[in-house]
Motif scaffolding. Structure first.
Motif, PDB file in Angstrom:
ATOM      1  N   TRP A 191       0.858  -1.182   0.000  1.00 33.48           N
ATOM      2  CA  TRP A 191       0.000   0.000   0.000  1.00 33.48           C
ATOM      3  C   TRP A 191       0.895   1.232   0.000  1.00 33.48           C
ATOM      4  O   TRP A 191       1.835   1.325   0.775  1.00 33.48           O
ATOM      5  N   THR A 192       0.571   2.162  -0.875  1.00 31.92           N
ATOM      6  CA  THR A 192       1.374   3.372  -1.023  1.00 31.92           C
ATOM      7  C   THR A 192       0.534   4.588  -0.691  1.00 31.92           C
ATOM      8  O   THR A 192      -0.561   4.766  -1.241  1.00 31.92           O
ATOM      9  N   VAL A 193       1.024   5.411   0.216  1.00 25.63           N
ATOM     10  CA  VAL A 193       0.353   6.669   0.557  1.00 25.63           C
ATOM     11  C   VAL A 193       0.650   7.672  -0.548  1.00 25.63           C
ATOM     12  O   VAL A 193       1.813   8.016  -0.793  1.00 25.63           O
ATOM     13  N   MET A 194      -0.383   8.136  -1.223  1.00 30.52           N
ATOM     14  CA  MET A 194      -0.230   9.084  -2.324  1.00 30.52           C
ATOM     15  C   MET A 194      -1.055  10.338  -2.036  1.00 30.52           C
ATOM     16  O   MET A 194      -2.002  10.322  -1.243  1.00 30.52           O
ATOM     17  N   HIS A 195      -0.678  11.434  -2.693  1.00 29.59           N
ATOM     18  CA  HIS A 195      -1.400  12.693  -2.532  1.00 29.59           C
ATOM     19  C   HIS A 195      -2.197  13.059  -3.779  1.00 29.59           C
ATOM     20  O   HIS A 195      -3.183  13.796  -3.677  1.00 29.59           O
ATOM     21  N   ASP A 196      -1.776  12.559  -4.915  1.00 27.62           N
ATOM     22  CA  ASP A 196      -2.426  12.913  -6.173  1.00 27.62           C
ATOM     23  C   ASP A 196      -3.121  11.684  -6.755  1.00 27.62           C
ATOM     24  O   ASP A 196      -2.535  10.593  -6.802  1.00 27.62           O
ATOM     25  N   LYS A 197      -4.357  11.853  -7.194  1.00 27.32           N
ATOM     26  CA  LYS A 197      -5.112  10.732  -7.741  1.00 27.32           C
ATOM     27  C   LYS A 197      -4.499  10.212  -9.025  1.00 27.32           C
ATOM     28  O   LYS A 197      -4.514   9.001  -9.287  1.00 27.32           O
ATOM     29  N   ASP A 198      -3.968  11.115  -9.853  1.00 31.02           N
ATOM     30  CA  ASP A 198      -3.352  10.664 -11.098  1.00 31.02           C
ATOM     31  C   ASP A 198      -2.125   9.804 -10.826  1.00 31.02           C
ATOM     32  O   ASP A 198      -1.871   8.817 -11.520  1.00 31.02           O
ATOM     33  N   SER A 199      -1.357  10.170  -9.801  1.00 29.73           N
ATOM     34  CA  SER A 199      -0.187   9.359  -9.447  1.00 29.73           C
ATOM     35  C   SER A 199      -0.615   8.009  -8.885  1.00 29.73           C
ATOM     36  O   SER A 199       0.046   6.993  -9.105  1.00 29.73           O
ATOM     37  N   ALA A 200      -1.735   7.999  -8.148  1.00 26.81           N
ATOM     38  CA  ALA A 200      -2.204   6.747  -7.554  1.00 26.81           C
ATOM     39  C   ALA A 200      -2.624   5.746  -8.625  1.00 26.81           C
ATOM     40  O   ALA A 200      -2.559   4.524  -8.402  1.00 26.81           O
ATOM     41  N   LYS A 201      -3.037   6.237  -9.794  1.00 18.15           N
ATOM     42  CA  LYS A 201      -3.490   5.326 -10.843  1.00 18.15           C
ATOM     43  C   LYS A 201      -2.355   4.471 -11.413  1.00 18.15           C
ATOM     44  O   LYS A 201      -2.599   3.371 -11.890  1.00 18.15           O
ATOM     45  N   VAL A 202      -1.143   4.990 -11.369  1.00 16.94           N
ATOM     46  CA  VAL A 202      -0.028   4.272 -11.985  1.00 16.94           C
ATOM     47  C   VAL A 202       0.651   3.319 -11.015  1.00 16.94           C
ATOM     48  O   VAL A 202       1.589   2.626 -11.396  1.00 16.94           O
ATOM     49  N   VAL A 203       0.199   3.286  -9.763  1.00 19.88           N
ATOM     50  CA  VAL A 203       0.847   2.439  -8.767  1.00 19.88           C
ATOM     51  C   VAL A 203       0.773   0.974  -9.179  1.00 19.88           C
ATOM     52  O   VAL A 203       1.764   0.238  -9.150  1.00 19.88           O
ATOM     53  N   GLY A 204      -0.422   0.523  -9.571  1.00 26.51           N
ATOM     54  CA  GLY A 204      -0.577  -0.870  -9.975  1.00 26.51           C
ATOM     55  C   GLY A 204       0.197  -1.221 -11.217  1.00 26.51           C
ATOM     56  O   GLY A 204       0.579  -2.384 -11.416  1.00 26.51           O
ATOM     57  N   THR A 205       0.448  -0.233 -12.072  1.00 29.44           N
ATOM     58  CA  THR A 205       1.236  -0.482 -13.279  1.00 29.44           C
ATOM     59  C   THR A 205       2.712  -0.615 -12.956  1.00 29.44           C
ATOM     60  O   THR A 205       3.414  -1.473 -13.506  1.00 29.44           O
ATOM     61  N   VAL A 206       3.198   0.232 -12.062  1.00 31.22           N
ATOM     62  CA  VAL A 206       4.611   0.188 -11.681  1.00 31.22           C
ATOM     63  C   VAL A 206       4.943  -1.110 -10.957  1.00 31.22           C
ATOM     64  O   VAL A 206       5.973  -1.734 -11.196  1.00 31.22           O
ATOM     65  N   LEU A 207       4.054  -1.516 -10.035  1.00 28.70           N
ATOM     66  CA  LEU A 207       4.282  -2.746  -9.274  1.00 28.70           C
ATOM     67  C   LEU A 207       2.963  -3.512  -9.202  1.00 28.70           C
ATOM     68  O   LEU A 207       1.983  -3.040  -8.612  1.00 28.70           O
ATOM     69  N   GLU A 208       2.940  -4.645  -9.808  1.00 30.37           N
ATOM     70  CA  GLU A 208       1.710  -5.441  -9.852  1.00 30.37           C
ATOM     71  C   GLU A 208       1.278  -5.836  -8.438  1.00 30.37           C
ATOM     72  O   GLU A 208       2.072  -6.314  -7.632  1.00 30.37           O
ATOM     73  N   GLY A 209      -0.002  -5.607  -8.163  1.00 27.70           N
ATOM     74  CA  GLY A 209      -0.548  -5.941  -6.854  1.00 27.70           C
ATOM     75  C   GLY A 209      -0.524  -4.800  -5.867  1.00 27.70           C
ATOM     76  O   GLY A 209      -1.186  -4.869  -4.824  1.00 27.70           O
ATOM     77  N   ALA A 210       0.240  -3.740  -6.143  1.00 28.48           N
ATOM     78  CA  ALA A 210       0.295  -2.589  -5.246  1.00 28.48           C
ATOM     79  C   ALA A 210      -0.908  -1.690  -5.484  1.00 28.48           C
ATOM     80  O   ALA A 210      -1.492  -1.676  -6.574  1.00 28.48           O
ATOM     81  N   GLU A 211      -1.265  -0.941  -4.467  1.00 26.77           N
ATOM     82  CA  GLU A 211      -2.429  -0.057  -4.559  1.00 26.77           C
ATOM     83  C   GLU A 211      -2.115   1.246  -3.845  1.00 26.77           C
ATOM     84  O   GLU A 211      -1.543   1.257  -2.748  1.00 26.77           O
ATOM     85  N   GLY A 212      -2.487   2.361  -4.483  1.00 26.96           N
ATOM     86  CA  GLY A 212      -2.283   3.678  -3.893  1.00 26.96           C
ATOM     87  C   GLY A 212      -3.466   4.091  -3.043  1.00 26.96           C
ATOM     88  O   GLY A 212      -4.623   3.844  -3.395  1.00 26.96           O
ATOM     89  N   VAL A 213      -3.179   4.712  -1.915  1.00 26.82           N
ATOM     90  CA  VAL A 213      -4.210   5.173  -0.988  1.00 26.82           C
ATOM     91  C   VAL A 213      -4.192   6.698  -0.997  1.00 26.82           C
ATOM     92  O   VAL A 213      -3.209   7.319  -0.596  1.00 26.82           O
ATOM     93  N   VAL A 214      -5.280   7.292  -1.471  1.00 28.11           N
ATOM     94  CA  VAL A 214      -5.428   8.745  -1.485  1.00 28.11           C
ATOM     95  C   VAL A 214      -6.564   9.079  -0.518  1.00 28.11           C
ATOM     96  O   VAL A 214      -7.740   8.996  -0.872  1.00 28.11           O
ATOM     97  N   ALA A 215      -6.202   9.443   0.689  1.00 29.79           N
ATOM     98  CA  ALA A 215      -7.203   9.693   1.730  1.00 29.79           C
ATOM     99  C   ALA A 215      -7.388  11.175   2.020  1.00 29.79           C
ATOM    100  O   ALA A 215      -8.189  11.542   2.876  1.00 29.79           O
ATOM    101  N   GLN A 216      -6.662  12.033   1.306  1.00 31.61           N
ATOM    102  CA  GLN A 216      -6.709  13.460   1.606  1.00 31.61           C
ATOM    103  C   GLN A 216      -8.120  14.013   1.474  1.00 31.61           C
ATOM    104  O   GLN A 216      -8.613  14.715   2.357  1.00 31.61           O
ATOM    105  N   TRP A 217      -8.778  13.695   0.361  1.00 32.91           N
ATOM    106  CA  TRP A 217     -10.091  14.285   0.135  1.00 32.91           C
ATOM    107  C   TRP A 217     -11.151  13.649   1.033  1.00 32.91           C
ATOM    108  O   TRP A 217     -12.080  14.324   1.486  1.00 32.91           O
ATOM    109  N   ALA A 218     -11.043  12.372   1.307  1.00 32.70           N
ATOM    110  CA  ALA A 218     -11.996  11.727   2.209  1.00 32.70           C
ATOM    111  C   ALA A 218     -11.943  12.360   3.601  1.00 32.70           C
ATOM    112  O   ALA A 218     -12.979  12.624   4.229  1.00 32.70           O
TER     113      ALA A 218
END
Length: 774
Positions: free
Chosen positions: A267-294
């Protein structure tokens, strides 16, 4: 240049240091020999260069030799011997120190080369930031609940937290790899948990390792490939560099040798939604967490609809809340039963939602009563732990319940005719909202306020941020969605220092319904505790201004004051200071964000469910409702009775309530079988999970005005221009659908040219020919 080079070779190298030390020893021994010759020598060592040099050497090296001189020896002889021994003693200290340093450096090189954290199936945290203490709190709370260990009955007098007096190791070890000395990390963690009474617990649980998280060697040393959970922390509050560093770490994890490839969740803590989208592409199975707006929504709702905001904050934390979201498979005996019947079968838990086997996403059906559980379905439960989530009511008590048939008023859809997202009774009338501070995402904040507030509402922003910056952000936001202004709110900008009481007094305090004090950083590197200090000063000054207006009778209503706090040290101070807590509600946004990260790390399904409830575009909402909508006069009803009425009235799930005489809402109430007295005019509120009936129809009269606002909260949809309300044939003509020449007053009829333009802007819109003609 020669002089500088000589100094560098002699004073700047280890060899040079040893050369200087040995040269100094020879000089001192020679000087000692000359002193002995001048003293005249004695019977054993004569006054010549041979005996003088040898005697000087043994006095210099062995500092106890001079004690062998008899008391009858001449005073000059004893003086020279003592002087040589003292100088030799000082030189020996330097010599032994350099030897120790040489050995230490050699051992450090061996340790750096071969040291490993011998652990497996652990939780690996990569990075160190301001939210580290909050994350460790959440992880410790999760592990304690999962292990089912009993808690001591004593609590910390400062924080009110539970004290774990016995030394009990947690079921999973935590390893921290960060570019910070391990001793400093250990001291900071121990000091924090000492304040919570859990220092002995974390000593046996947490391991520390200094190193770069993008270094493959360091990742292997902390056994990243054998970790059960891996979370990449952010080093700053919000920065593009932080997201780039996270991507670099993912690349390093992906570059691990094939024989040590990891198998854990990443799990990767991210700040930008666009950056979070590429997490799974960079590393298979990884997921970005964008909790700032929530988390930002939690803060806003804590001011606009306090009970809904409080409920969302409680759901986001394991450490601060006694309840947690969990996923339970539907038992075989529930197959074939309706959701309405199943909701009343649990003794210590409430049903939060349903995950259908045929639909991987969290979805509340528009018609709950018609849905029958099938094999493979799962229930989202709100309970203290997994054991409480499975406790059932006795069959006798279930059969004795007889729902009272009453006439219930239709609460209406959550999405109103004008597009407002009505989440509670506090936002039925136009509101005056004060924003003290101008955070970087203030345009998105205004957009959310525009979606939740009714028409004719006002928002006032006071900050020292320049007008040019505000205009640029708003223009960029409007251009992204093809708008020129907000739909329901009027924004007024005020300029001045937030800490100045004069600028605060210039706000419409006499008409304000709520005020939000945001943690506004004056520089990117400003410490969180400094930001919190400024926010607390603003909160105290604003509270003082409101109290002064109230004494003069100029305030017509109570103003809800909400303050954002970042640092964990500030939280410890605030929770132990009643005077500060009296200023209003405190929202620890960093702690809430960290709670969301920990939820993702603990249970992916619960995390997805919670995030979809926070997403206005999905259509699942936590709402507050006045008790008057479900009670006539004065009635005695249990939780199950009220749940049945809520289900009949709005097809929602009752998850808690807030009594008027209580400070906070109560989720998953205890003693659900116990009847309670409810009065229509008591002012109590119910907390309900609901689904908007028009959320799935893009072009429906209720949905169209809110599409723009809800899509503005997402970055994965294309910009959509404002839409005019569309009306169906049945609304615009006769009952059989034939068109009528007179437009319906509910909305204009779109002609064929305009309809073709709308179809071009909405490529996903599918309408048959009859509807298109209308």
């Amino acid at each position: 240049e020669r002089q500088i080079g000589l100094q560098s070779r002699v004073l700047g190298t280890t060899f040079g240091h040893w050369l200087v030390l040995m040269t100094l020893a020879l000089i001192l021994i020679f000087v000692g020999a000359l002193a002995w010759i001048v003293a005249g020598g004695n019977d054993e060592y004569e006054a010549n260069i041979h005996d003088g040099f040898w005697y000087s050497y043994i006095l210099f090296i062995d500092i106890g030799t001079h004690t062998g001189l008899p008391s009858s020896e001449a005073g000059i002889h004893r003086l020279v011997a003592v002087a040589i021994s003292i100088i030799g003693f000082l030189w020996s200290i330097l010599f032994l120190g350099m030897v120790v340093d040489l050995i230490r450096n050699f051992l450090d090189r061996l340790k750096a080369q071969y040291e490993k954290v011998i652990v497996r199936d652990h939780c690996l945290i990569l990075g160190w930031g301001e939210n580290m203490m909050f994350l460790l709190e959440e992880l410790v709370a999760i592990m304690q609940k999962k292990s089912g260990k009993s808690q001591a009955s004593t609590s910390n007098s400062v924080t009110g937290r539970i004290c774990y007096c016995r030394r009990r190791a947690l079921p999973m070890r935590i390893v921290i790899l960060a570019d910070k000395p391990a001793r400093e990390m250990r001291q900071e963690v121990n000091m924090h948990f000492c304040m919570l009474g859990q220092d002995r617990l974390v000593n046996d649980t947490i391991r520390y390792k200094q190193g770069s998280r993008t270094n493959l060697t360091e990742l292997v040393k902390v056994h990243a490939h054998q970790a059960e959970k891996i979370i990449l922390m952010d080093s700053q509050e919000s920065s593009n560099c932080t997201d780039q560093e996270a991507i670099s770490t993912l690349l390093a994890l992906g570059a691990l040798p094939s024989d040590v490839a990891f198998k854990g969740d990443v799990w990767t803590v991210m700040h930008d939604k666009d950056s979070a989208k590429v997490v799974g592409t960079v590393l298979e199975g990884a997921e970005g967490v964008v909790a700032q707006w929530a988390v930002r929504q939690m803060l806003l709702l804590r001011a606009l609809v306090p009970n809904v905001g409080y409920a969302m904050i409680q759901l986001s934390s394991y450490a601060k809340s006694s309840n947690q979201l969990s996923v339970q498979p539907v038992p075989p005996e529930f197959l074939g039963k309706s959701l309405q019947d199943v909701c009343c079968l649990f003794l210590h838990a409430v049903v939060f939602g349903v995950k259908q086997a045929s639909n991987k996403s969290f979805h509340l059906l528009p018609e709950h009563g018609s849905y029958v559980f099938k094999e493979g379905d799962e229930l989202f439960m709100l309970a203290a732990d997994a054991k409480a989530a499975t406790a059932r009511r006795p069959a006798s008590s279930v059969s004795s319940i007889k729902p009272v048939a009453v006439h219930l008023k239709d609460p209406g859809d959550i999405v109103q005719e004008d597009g407002q997202l009505l989440l509670g009774p506090t936002v039925r009338e136009p509101q005056v909202v004060l924003m003290v501070g101008c955070p970087t995402d203030f345009a998105e904040i205004l957009s959310f306020l525009d979606s939740c507030l009714p028409s004719m509402s006002e928002v006032h922003i006071v900050s020292s941020v320049e007008q040019e910056y505000r205009d640029q952000q708003l223009q960029r936001h409007f251009a992204k969605f093809g708008k020129t202004d907000f739909d329901r709110i009027a924004v007024t900008h005020h300029f001045g220092t937030r800490r100045d009481s004069h600028h605060l007094a210039s706000l419409p305090l006499d008409r304000a319904d709520c005020a939000m004090i945001f943690a506004e950083r004056e520089s990117p590197d400003e410490l969180a505790i400094a930001v919190d200090s400024r926010s607390l000063v603003v909160a105290i000054n604003l509270k003082h201004c409101l109290d002064e207006r109230k004494k003069k009778g100029a305030t017509r209503k109570k103003c809800k004051l909400v303050t954002e706090i970042l640092d964990c040290k500030t939280r410890l101070v605030v929770e132990s200071n009643d005077s500060v807590k009296a200023t209003g509600s405190i929202v620890y946004t960093t702690a809430c964000r960290t709670g969301v990260y920990a939820m993702a790390l603990s249970d992916r399904s619960s995390y997805n469910a919670f995030m979809q409830v926070c997403d206005a575009n999905v259509g699942n909402y936590i709402t507050a409702c006045d008790i008057a909508d479900y009670v006539h006069g004065e009635e005695t009803l249990s939780f199950y009775d009220l749940h049945d009425r809520v289900f009949q009235g709005c097809k929602g799930l009752l998850i808690g309530w807030r009594k008027k005489d209580k400070r906070h809402a109560e989720l998953n109430p205890a003693s659900k079988d116990e009847p309670k007295v409810w009065r229509r005019d008591s002012g109590d509120e119910l907390l309900i999970v609901r689904c908007s009936s028009g959320i799935s129809e893009v072009a429906s009269p209720k949905r169209a005005p809110t599409t723009l606002l809800e899509d503005s909260l997402r970055s994965d949809v294309p910009p959509v221009p404002p839409l005019v309300p569309l009306v169906s044939p049945a609304q615009n003509g006769k009952e059989d659908g034939s068109p009528s020449p007179t437009p319906d007053p509910q909305g204009p009829v779109v002609d064929q040219d305009d309809f073709q333009l709308l179809k071009a802007d909405l490529p996903g819109l599918v309408v048959d020919q009859d509807d298109s003609q209308t």
